[in-house]
Motif scaffolding. Structure first.
Motif, PDB file in Angstrom:
ATOM      1  N   ARG A 128       0.806  -1.210   0.000  1.00 31.99           N
ATOM      2  CA  ARG A 128       0.000   0.000   0.000  1.00 31.99           C
ATOM      3  C   ARG A 128       0.842   1.265   0.000  1.00 31.99           C
ATOM      4  NH1 ARG A 128      -2.820  -3.571   3.377  1.00 31.99           N
ATOM      5  NH2 ARG A 128      -5.025  -3.860   2.832  1.00 31.99           N
ATOM      6  N   LEU A 129       0.228   2.312  -0.546  1.00 32.99           N
ATOM      7  CA  LEU A 129       0.807   3.646  -0.484  1.00 32.99           C
ATOM      8  C   LEU A 129       0.038   4.440   0.559  1.00 32.99           C
ATOM      9  CD1 LEU A 129       2.736   5.805  -1.918  1.00 32.99           C
ATOM     10  CD2 LEU A 129       0.644   6.532  -3.086  1.00 32.99           C
ATOM     11  N   TYR A 130       0.744   5.155   1.402  1.00 29.31           N
ATOM     12  CA  TYR A 130       0.137   5.987   2.440  1.00 29.31           C
ATOM     13  C   TYR A 130       0.295   7.452   2.056  1.00 29.31           C
ATOM     14  CZ  TYR A 130       0.257   1.814   5.432  1.00 29.31           C
ATOM     15  OH  TYR A 130       0.077   0.543   5.946  1.00 29.31           O
ATOM     16  N   LEU A 131      -0.828   8.178   2.028  1.00 23.44           N
ATOM     17  CA  LEU A 131      -0.817   9.608   1.755  1.00 23.44           C
ATOM     18  C   LEU A 131      -1.396  10.333   2.961  1.00 23.44           C
ATOM     19  CD1 LEU A 131      -2.168   9.568  -1.918  1.00 23.44           C
ATOM     20  CD2 LEU A 131       0.171  10.114  -1.212  1.00 23.44           C
ATOM     21  N   PHE A 132      -0.548  11.036   3.671  1.00 26.84           N
ATOM     22  CA  PHE A 132      -0.944  11.765   4.869  1.00 26.84           C
ATOM     23  C   PHE A 132      -0.975  13.249   4.528  1.00 26.84           C
ATOM     24  CE2 PHE A 132       0.266  13.893   8.920  1.00 26.84           C
ATOM     25  CZ  PHE A 132      -0.769  13.437   9.726  1.00 26.84           C
ATOM     26  N   SER A 133      -2.140  13.868   4.660  1.00 27.12           N
ATOM     27  CA  SER A 133      -2.260  15.275   4.261  1.00 27.12           C
ATOM     28  C   SER A 133      -2.760  16.129   5.418  1.00 27.12           C
ATOM     29  CB  SER A 133      -3.210  15.416   3.074  1.00 27.12           C
ATOM     30  OG  SER A 133      -4.529  15.075   3.426  1.00 27.12           O
ATOM     31  N   VAL A 134      -2.237  17.338   5.487  1.00 26.09           N
ATOM     32  CA  VAL A 134      -2.629  18.336   6.481  1.00 26.09           C
ATOM     33  C   VAL A 134      -2.999  19.594   5.716  1.00 26.09           C
ATOM     34  CG1 VAL A 134      -1.939  19.615   8.532  1.00 26.09           C
ATOM     35  CG2 VAL A 134      -0.961  17.344   8.096  1.00 26.09           C
ATOM     36  N   THR A 135      -4.196  20.100   5.940  1.00 24.97           N
ATOM     37  CA  THR A 135      -4.648  21.245   5.157  1.00 24.97           C
ATOM     38  C   THR A 135      -5.388  22.247   6.026  1.00 24.97           C
ATOM     39  OG1 THR A 135      -5.896  21.893   3.170  1.00 24.97           O
ATOM     40  CG2 THR A 135      -6.860  20.182   4.551  1.00 24.97           C
ATOM     41  N   GLY A 136      -5.509  23.460   5.519  1.00 32.40           N
ATOM     42  CA  GLY A 136      -6.218  24.520   6.238  1.00 32.40           C
ATOM     43  C   GLY A 136      -6.528  25.663   5.299  1.00 32.40           C
ATOM     44  N   ASN A 137      -7.424  26.546   5.738  1.00 28.65           N
ATOM     45  CA  ASN A 137      -7.731  27.728   4.928  1.00 28.65           C
ATOM     46  C   ASN A 137      -6.647  28.787   5.116  1.00 28.65           C
ATOM     47  OD1 ASN A 137      -8.305  29.155   7.375  1.00 28.65           O
ATOM     48  ND2 ASN A 137     -10.420  28.395   7.329  1.00 28.65           N
ATOM     49  N   GLY A 138      -6.809  29.914   4.453  1.00 24.60           N
ATOM     50  CA  GLY A 138      -5.769  30.946   4.494  1.00 24.60           C
ATOM     51  C   GLY A 138      -5.469  31.439   5.891  1.00 24.60           C
ATOM     52  N   LEU A 139      -6.508  31.683   6.688  1.00 22.37           N
ATOM     53  CA  LEU A 139      -6.305  32.179   8.049  1.00 22.37           C
ATOM     54  C   LEU A 139      -5.633  31.127   8.924  1.00 22.37           C
ATOM     55  CD1 LEU A 139      -6.745  34.474  10.051  1.00 22.37           C
ATOM     56  CD2 LEU A 139      -9.013  33.515  10.549  1.00 22.37           C
ATOM     57  N   GLN A 140      -6.066  29.883   8.795  1.00 17.56           N
ATOM     58  CA  GLN A 140      -5.445  28.807   9.569  1.00 17.56           C
ATOM     59  C   GLN A 140      -3.987  28.640   9.188  1.00 17.56           C
ATOM     60  OE1 GLN A 140      -8.186  25.757   8.390  1.00 17.56           O
ATOM     61  NE2 GLN A 140      -9.419  25.915  10.260  1.00 17.56           N
ATOM     62  N   TRP A 141      -3.707  28.761   7.898  1.00 11.87           N
ATOM     63  CA  TRP A 141      -2.326  28.621   7.415  1.00 11.87           C
ATOM     64  C   TRP A 141      -1.438  29.701   8.015  1.00 11.87           C
ATOM     65  CZ3 TRP A 141      -1.687  24.108   5.427  1.00 11.87           C
ATOM     66  CH2 TRP A 141      -0.538  23.798   4.693  1.00 11.87           C
ATOM     67  N   LYS A 142      -1.991  30.892   8.118  1.00 15.48           N
ATOM     68  CA  LYS A 142      -1.218  32.025   8.636  1.00 15.48           C
ATOM     69  C   LYS A 142      -0.967  31.892  10.130  1.00 15.48           C
ATOM     70  CE  LYS A 142      -1.290  37.095   8.880  1.00 15.48           C
ATOM     71  NZ  LYS A 142      -2.043  38.324   8.517  1.00 15.48           N
ATOM     72  N   ARG A 143      -1.974  31.444  10.866  1.00 17.79           N
ATOM     73  CA  ARG A 143      -1.868  31.408  12.318  1.00 17.79           C
ATOM     74  C   ARG A 143      -1.212  30.133  12.847  1.00 17.79           C
ATOM     75  NH1 ARG A 143      -7.704  33.688  14.606  1.00 17.79           N
ATOM     76  NH2 ARG A 143      -7.445  35.855  13.894  1.00 17.79           N
ATOM     77  N   TYR A 144      -1.431  29.012  12.163  1.00 15.32           N
ATOM     78  CA  TYR A 144      -1.022  27.723  12.727  1.00 15.32           C
ATOM     79  C   TYR A 144      -0.066  26.937  11.821  1.00 15.32           C
ATOM     80  CZ  TYR A 144      -5.073  28.746  15.645  1.00 15.32           C
ATOM     81  OH  TYR A 144      -5.974  29.350  16.486  1.00 15.32           O
ATOM     82  N   TYR A 145       0.596  27.620  10.919  1.00 16.98           N
ATOM     83  CA  TYR A 145       1.454  26.903   9.968  1.00 16.98           C
ATOM     84  C   TYR A 145       2.510  26.059  10.694  1.00 16.98           C
ATOM     85  CZ  TYR A 145       4.844  25.941   6.301  1.00 16.98           C
ATOM     86  OH  TYR A 145       5.713  25.309   5.439  1.00 16.98           O
ATOM     87  N   LYS A 146       3.097  26.603  11.744  1.00 15.87           N
ATOM     88  CA  LYS A 146       4.153  25.876  12.457  1.00 15.87           C
ATOM     89  C   LYS A 146       3.624  24.561  13.017  1.00 15.87           C
ATOM     90  CE  LYS A 146       7.579  26.399  16.158  1.00 15.87           C
ATOM     91  NZ  LYS A 146       8.114  27.325  17.214  1.00 15.87           N
ATOM     92  N   ASP A 147       2.439  24.592  13.612  1.00 16.10           N
ATOM     93  CA  ASP A 147       1.854  23.365  14.157  1.00 16.10           C
ATOM     94  C   ASP A 147       1.449  22.400  13.041  1.00 16.10           C
ATOM     95  OD1 ASP A 147       2.192  24.223  16.729  1.00 16.10           O
ATOM     96  OD2 ASP A 147       0.098  24.774  17.063  1.00 16.10           O
ATOM     97  N   LEU A 148       0.887  22.935  11.961  1.00 18.72           N
ATOM     98  CA  LEU A 148       0.482  22.084  10.842  1.00 18.72           C
ATOM     99  C   LEU A 148       1.695  21.394  10.212  1.00 18.72           C
ATOM    100  CD1 LEU A 148      -2.189  24.412   9.175  1.00 18.72           C
ATOM    101  CD2 LEU A 148      -2.571  22.478  10.714  1.00 18.72           C
ATOM    102  N   LYS A 149       2.781  22.109  10.123  1.00 13.84           N
ATOM    103  CA  LYS A 149       4.016  21.529   9.598  1.00 13.84           C
ATOM    104  C   LYS A 149       4.526  20.421  10.522  1.00 13.84           C
ATOM    105  CE  LYS A 149       7.622  21.703   6.725  1.00 13.84           C
ATOM    106  NZ  LYS A 149       7.523  21.486   5.258  1.00 13.84           N
TER     107      LYS A 149
END
Length: 261
Positions: free
Chosen positions: A231-252
């Motif tokens: 199997r191939l595993y695809l793990f994705s983390v996504t957010g809207n523009g505001l979430q990306w700006k505020r929580y990018y470090k945690d999402l990364k």
């Protein structure tokens, strides 16, 4: 039978006292007096009613998940396919999710059990229901989210959809280099062609396994890809523009924590 028995008893005890006195000395079949029969009738009915009440109480407490021994059974039934796998928060308030061995889902008849995976999330992230109507369809194995911060999904896809000569112990490098993998499987995550959307790519190694890491925009999404078993595993983390700006470090941090274990 219980209804008839109760009706018979009620009739026997509701007749005129004079007749009841006479019936008390009248013998019925087998030499049993009417009064004795009435007494046995009432006792049997009461015992059956008590048994039914006891059974109803037990069934009700189990079905309604009242505290008791039946609660664990109910929880297991309600959570079939979604057995919790979160640890307690660490000193920084992050929890580790590990796919439970008991969790159902094989993504295809004849496939071997899914090799467990793990990742970390802040303590206020939780598992959310998966729908086959979601992007990724039946190959979505898990979703996590925090309404304020972002979303996580795990897609577990059979490598046979990509090639039929990779065997049963596939490595991500056997499928191809990062560019080939993201071009082939990126649309599984974002629902459209990824051409021109890949901002960066990286290859990380953990315990001998390679992980391809990508950042795409738009939409804002981080993807970690690896392979194990067939199997191939695809793990994705996504957010809207505001979430990306505020929580990018945690999402990364969430995105880079993904491991097949």
């Amino acid at each position: 039978m219980e209804t008839a028995l109760l009706r018979y008893c009620c009739v026997s005890f509701s007749i005129h006292p004079y007749h009841k006195k006479i019936s008390a000395h009248r013998r019925v079949d087998g030499g049993e007096t009417q009064s004795k029969r009435d007494e046995r009738c009432a006792t049997t009915a009461l015992s059956r009613r008590s048994l039914m009440a006891s059974g109803f109480s037990l069934a009700s407490s189990t079905a309604l998940a009242f505290p008791g021994e039946g609660l664990a059974v109910v929880k297991q039934g309600l959570l079939a396919g979604r057995v919790p796998g979160l640890s307690e928060p660490d000193d920084q308030g992050w929890r580790t999710y590990r796919r439970p061995d008991e969790k159902s889902g094989g993504h295809g008849v004849g496939w071997s059990p899914i090799i467990p995976y793990a990742f970390t999330v802040p303590q206020d992230w939780n598992e959310v229901p998966v729908s086959i109507a979601d992007l990724g369809g039946t190959e979505i194995d898990l979703r996590f989210a925090n309404p304020k911060e972002g979303r996580v999904s795990v897609i577990v896809a059979p490598v046979l959809r990509f090639a039929d000569n990779l065997g049963d112990d596939v490595k991500i490098e056997n499928i191809g280099p990062p560019a080939k993998v993201i071009n082939a499987f990126g649309p599984e995550v974002i629902g459209e062609n990824v051409e021109g959307k890949v901002l960066s790519s990286n290859v990380a190694e953990h315990e001998g396994r390679l992980y391809y890491q990508f950042e795409l925009e738009p939409p804002h999404v981080l993807i970690t890809a690896t392979a194990a078993g067939n199997r191939l595993y695809l793990f994705s983390v996504t957010g809207n523009g505001l979430q990306w700006k505020r929580y990018y470090k945690d999402l990364k941090r969430i995105a880079t924590s993904f491991r097949v274990v």
